[in-house]
Write a protein that holds these residues in place. Sequence first.
Motif, PDB file in Angstrom:
ATOM      1  N   LEU A   1      13.207  49.159   8.709  1.00  0.00           N
ATOM      2  CA  LEU A   1      13.510  50.112   9.784  1.00  0.00           C
ATOM      3  C   LEU A   1      12.522  49.948  10.939  1.00  0.00           C
ATOM      4  O   LEU A   1      12.917  49.798  12.096  1.00  0.00           O
ATOM      5  CB  LEU A   1      13.457  51.540   9.242  1.00  0.00           C
ATOM      6  N   GLY A   2      11.239  49.994  10.614  1.00  0.00           N
ATOM      7  CA  GLY A   2      10.238  49.859  11.662  1.00  0.00           C
ATOM      8  C   GLY A   2      10.204  48.472  12.272  1.00  0.00           C
ATOM      9  O   GLY A   2      10.074  48.317  13.493  1.00  0.00           O
ATOM     10  N   GLY A   3      10.341  47.437  11.430  1.00  0.00           N
ATOM     11  CA  GLY A   3      10.226  46.069  11.911  1.00  0.00           C
ATOM     12  C   GLY A   3      11.421  45.596  12.712  1.00  0.00           C
ATOM     13  O   GLY A   3      11.258  45.016  13.792  1.00  0.00           O
TER      14      GLY A   3
ATOM     15  N   SER B   1       6.013  48.860  12.557  1.00  0.00           N
ATOM     16  CA  SER B   1       6.332  48.772  13.978  1.00  0.00           C
ATOM     17  C   SER B   1       5.097  48.439  14.800  1.00  0.00           C
ATOM     18  O   SER B   1       5.134  47.573  15.687  1.00  0.00           O
ATOM     19  CB  SER B   1       6.937  50.095  14.458  1.00  0.00           C
ATOM     20  N   ARG B   2       3.982  49.093  14.479  1.00  0.00           N
ATOM     21  CA  ARG B   2       2.736  48.811  15.187  1.00  0.00           C
ATOM     22  C   ARG B   2       2.282  47.375  14.931  1.00  0.00           C
ATOM     23  O   ARG B   2       1.778  46.691  15.827  1.00  0.00           O
ATOM     24  CB  ARG B   2       1.647  49.790  14.731  1.00  0.00           C
TER      25      ARG B   2
ATOM     26  N   GLU C   1       4.348  45.047  17.096  1.00  0.00           N
ATOM     27  CA  GLU C   1       3.927  45.113  18.499  1.00  0.00           C
ATOM     28  C   GLU C   1       2.689  44.248  18.732  1.00  0.00           C
ATOM     29  O   GLU C   1       2.615  43.509  19.715  1.00  0.00           O
ATOM     30  CB  GLU C   1       3.625  46.569  18.888  1.00  0.00           C
ATOM     31  N   HIS C   2       1.729  44.339  17.846  1.00  0.00           N
ATOM     32  CA  HIS C   2       0.493  43.579  18.019  1.00  0.00           C
ATOM     33  C   HIS C   2       0.733  42.077  17.835  1.00  0.00           C
ATOM     34  O   HIS C   2       0.126  41.260  18.529  1.00  0.00           O
ATOM     35  CB  HIS C   2      -0.568  44.070  17.038  1.00  0.00           C
ATOM     36  N   LEU C   3       1.609  41.717  16.898  1.00  0.00           N
ATOM     37  CA  LEU C   3       1.881  40.295  16.685  1.00  0.00           C
ATOM     38  C   LEU C   3       2.615  39.686  17.873  1.00  0.00           C
ATOM     39  O   LEU C   3       2.343  38.552  18.273  1.00  0.00           O
ATOM     40  CB  LEU C   3       2.693  40.100  15.406  1.00  0.00           C
ATOM     41  N   ILE C   4       3.539  40.423  18.435  1.00  0.00           N
ATOM     42  CA  ILE C   4       4.278  39.907  19.582  1.00  0.00           C
ATOM     43  C   ILE C   4       3.350  39.753  20.789  1.00  0.00           C
ATOM     44  O   ILE C   4       3.503  38.835  21.600  1.00  0.00           O
ATOM     45  CB  ILE C   4       5.482  40.818  19.904  1.00  0.00           C
ATOM     46  N   ALA C   5       2.364  40.649  20.880  1.00  0.00           N
ATOM     47  CA  ALA C   5       1.386  40.525  21.961  1.00  0.00           C
ATOM     48  C   ALA C   5       0.585  39.236  21.831  1.00  0.00           C
ATOM     49  O   ALA C   5       0.062  38.716  22.818  1.00  0.00           O
ATOM     50  CB  ALA C   5       0.455  41.729  21.964  1.00  0.00           C
TER      51      ALA C   5
END
Length: 353
Positions: free
Chosen positions: A95-97, A313-314, A317-321
Motif C-alpha cells: 500500500l505504502g510502496g 512510503s518514506r 521517497e528517500h530512495l527515489i531522491a
Amino acid sequence: MARVRKTVTIRDVADDAGVSLQTVSRVVNGGPNVRPQVRDKVRASIERLGYVPSLAAQRMSGSRSYIILAINDRERTLEDWRERRGTDWVDQMLLGGILTCNKHGYRMMVELVDTHSDHVERELGAAISALQPDGVILTPPHSENRLITQLLADRGIPFARIGSNAPGPGIPLTMGDEGAAHLATNHLIALGHRRIGMIAGPDQYSLSGWRIEGWKRAMAEHGLPTEGLLENGDFGYDSGAKAARALLDLHPKCTAIIASSDQMTLAALEVARERGLRVPEDLSLISFDNTPIVRFSQPPLTAIDQPIAETVSRAVEHLIARAEDDKGQAVIEVSAGLVERASTAPAPASGAA
C-alpha cells in the motif's frame, strides 16, 4: 464489431504538444533543460491523451530502471500466507510502496528471500541483476543481515533498512518500537496495573530489544518491578502460548501482558481462558501489529498500530531522491500509535496493590 482502442504513443504526445520526441522524453523522465511553459504544455497533452509511458521506454531513456525492489523474508511470509493467519504486513508494505512509486512514475516489485539461506547472496544477486532496481527496501530481519547490506553497498545500490538503526550504509528507518512499548505500558499503568508482563520477540530482531527497553523504562519510571515478568517468543502463536503460561505460572497475580505480535497476544488470550481468567476483568492484554484479525477476537484487542505503509512510503521517497551519500544518515522514525479496544480495563483490586 468492437473497436480496438488505439495505444497512445510518445509521438502522439509530441505531435499534440508541438514539441520533439526528446522533449517529451525529458518531461516524462524528469530531465533538465525544459522550460516551465513547455513542461506544462507537454503534461497537458499527456493528461488529455491519457498517455502512459512504458517501463521499457523509461529504462531506455537513461540510467534509471524506475523499479524499487522490496525484499521480505521468504519463510515467514509463505508460512503466514499458507496458514491464512490474517497478517497484513505485505499488504501494508505494498500500500505504502506502490502508491508512492506510482506518484513518481516508478514500479514496486517484491522478492522473497530466505535470510537464513547459505545462498542468500546468490538469490539476491540474481534478483538485482535481472531487475536492476534503482533502490531496495529491506525489511526485518534482512535489514540487519550484513551479507545483504554489504552486497548492496558493494554494488552501489541505494537501500533502506526498516527496523534497523545500526551504523553503516543505507537509510535506517524505525517505527518507534521503544516509544510504542513505553506508550502501551503507561496505558496499563494509568489503568492501575502494577504487575505487567512482557512477551518479547526473538533476539535476532533489534525491535525486540527496543520494545523491552520501552517496557522497562515505563516500569522504572513508576517504581515497578520487571524481574521475572519477561518472556520471549518467536512472534508465532505456539511460542506466545508457552510464554503466557510461563508468565502466569511464575506470577499468578500478573494483571496485564503486552505481547510483541498479534499471534502471541491471541495465544495469551486463549491461555487466559484455559485458566478461567476473564479478559479484561482479570487480565488486560495489549498487542503489537494491529492486523485485521484483532478486531474480531473476543474481546477485540487493544493494539499498537505499526505505521508500515507510511514507513515504506518514506523509504521510497528517500530512495527515489537518490542521495549519493547515505552513510551516517540520521535514523528516520515514524511513530506508532495505540488503538484502544476492549481487551484493556482498570486493574482488579488485587492487582492494583
